[in-house]
Design a protein around this motif. Structure first.
Motif, PDB file in Angstrom:
ATOM      1  N   THR A  17       0.842  -1.196   0.000  1.00 34.44           N
ATOM      2  CA  THR A  17       0.000   0.000   0.000  1.00 34.44           C
ATOM      3  C   THR A  17       0.877   1.245   0.000  1.00 34.44           C
ATOM      4  O   THR A  17       1.874   1.306   0.720  1.00 34.44           O
ATOM      5  N   ARG A  19       0.884   5.364   0.621  1.00 36.05           N
ATOM      6  CA  ARG A  19       0.162   6.505   1.188  1.00 36.05           C
ATOM      7  C   ARG A  19       0.839   7.774   0.681  1.00 36.05           C
ATOM      8  O   ARG A  19       1.998   8.044   0.984  1.00 36.05           O
ATOM      9  N   HIS A  21       1.041  11.865   0.314  1.00 33.30           N
ATOM     10  CA  HIS A  21       0.692  13.111   0.992  1.00 33.30           C
ATOM     11  C   HIS A  21       0.780  14.242  -0.034  1.00 33.30           C
ATOM     12  O   HIS A  21       1.875  14.656  -0.425  1.00 33.30           O
ATOM     13  N   ASP A  58     -10.675   6.482   0.172  1.00 32.78           N
ATOM     14  CA  ASP A  58      -9.215   6.511   0.263  1.00 32.78           C
ATOM     15  C   ASP A  58      -8.656   7.920   0.086  1.00 32.78           C
ATOM     16  O   ASP A  58      -7.446   8.100  -0.083  1.00 32.78           O
ATOM     17  N   GLN A  86      -4.641  13.343   1.856  1.00 28.87           N
ATOM     18  CA  GLN A  86      -3.959  12.063   2.026  1.00 28.87           C
ATOM     19  C   GLN A  86      -4.618  11.043   1.114  1.00 28.87           C
ATOM     20  O   GLN A  86      -5.835  10.869   1.148  1.00 28.87           O
ATOM     21  N   VAL A  88      -4.640   7.101  -0.357  1.00 27.09           N
ATOM     22  CA  VAL A  88      -4.228   5.712  -0.173  1.00 27.09           C
ATOM     23  C   VAL A  88      -4.329   4.998  -1.519  1.00 27.09           C
ATOM     24  O   VAL A  88      -5.406   4.933  -2.116  1.00 27.09           O
ATOM     25  N   ARG A  90      -3.952   1.479  -3.206  1.00 26.37           N
ATOM     26  CA  ARG A  90      -3.913   0.069  -2.815  1.00 26.37           C
ATOM     27  C   ARG A  90      -3.312  -0.833  -3.887  1.00 26.37           C
ATOM     28  O   ARG A  90      -3.088  -2.017  -3.638  1.00 26.37           O
ATOM     29  N   VAL A 114       5.746  10.353   0.259  1.00 21.40           N
ATOM     30  CA  VAL A 114       4.967   9.122   0.284  1.00 21.40           C
ATOM     31  C   VAL A 114       5.521   8.201   1.362  1.00 21.40           C
ATOM     32  O   VAL A 114       6.663   8.350   1.806  1.00 21.40           O
ATOM     33  N   SER A 115       4.709   7.250   1.779  1.00 21.75           N
ATOM     34  CA  SER A 115       5.176   6.191   2.669  1.00 21.75           C
ATOM     35  C   SER A 115       4.524   4.891   2.230  1.00 21.75           C
ATOM     36  O   SER A 115       3.469   4.895   1.590  1.00 21.75           O
ATOM     37  N   GLU A 117       3.174   0.920   3.261  1.00 24.52           N
ATOM     38  CA  GLU A 117       2.599   0.200   4.384  1.00 24.52           C
ATOM     39  C   GLU A 117       2.218  -1.218   3.967  1.00 24.52           C
ATOM     40  O   GLU A 117       2.133  -1.528   2.777  1.00 24.52           O
TER      41      GLU A 117
END
Length: 202
Positions: A17, A19, A21, A58, A86, A88, A90, A114-115, A117
């Motif tokens: 995933t 994420r 920003h 999301d 934000q 998300v 997937r 970005v990050s 997960e």
């Protein structure tokens, strides 16, 4: 409680995933103009992301700012307004496309980083938990042997789970567009469980 020991267990997993920003930012002569402009830009950004396949659930507002900028206090040179979003993602295969979508909104677009997960970490954490417990139990057995005492039952268990996000260096939207040939890479992430066990001597 006679012995307290700690253990750590880690499992490497591939994030699934992304994420993102993102957001928009404008400067205008008046506060009203700035706020109206940033809301309009945010609406365009949200619509573009939905068109790119991002589900409404999301997308979430992460920041809303309006304030003056001073040429020399108290003289106001402009009003800055910003709205963060934000996102998300997937499907990591669509990550580059989503980033390009943000950059394509226009000069108001901002990318703050970005990050990565793991959406469902339960199985990996269960494996890490076993490793952490076994490590702590081995320590307890060693200490009991060194003390010349038989090891008794576990009377306390405490757990701390840690999985820091994998960040990407912050870039402006224009920079990411210029580097669109380089795909984002999630790498692998370490999911870690720390456990503290308390034992009694038998």
């Amino acid at each position: 409680m006679d012995i307290t020991v700690s253990g750590e267990g880690s499992v490497l997993v591939a994030p699934d995933t992304l994420r993102l920003h993102a957001g928009v930012e404008v400067r205008r002569a008046s506060a009203g103009e700035a706020f109206a402009a940033v809301r309009a830009a945010a609406a365009r950004l949200g619509e573009a992301l939905r068109q790119a396949g991002i589900a409404p659930e999301d997308l979430s507002t992460a920041e809303l700012f309006l304030g003056p900028e001073y040429e020399s206090y108290p003289k106001v040179s402009a009003y800055r307004a910003a709205q963060g979003l934000q996102v998300v993602v997937r499907d990591l295969g669509r990550g580059d496309h989503v980033i390009d979508t943000v950059a394509g909104v226009g000069e108001e677009a901002r990318l703050h980083g970005v990050s990565f997960e793991v959406a469902e970490p339960g199985e990996a954490l269960a494996e890490a938990r076993v490793k952490a417990f076994r490590q702590a139990a081995a320590k307890a057995a060693q200490y009991a042997e060194l003390a010349g005492r038989p090891l008794g039952r576990v009377v306390e268990v405490q757990e701390v789970v840690g999985a820091p996000p994998v960040p990407m260096r912050q870039m402006a939207a224009e920079t990411l567009t210029a580097q669109s040939d380089a795909s984002i890479s999630p790498g692998r992430q370490s999911l870690t469980v720390h456990v503290r066990l308390g034992y009694e001597f038998a």
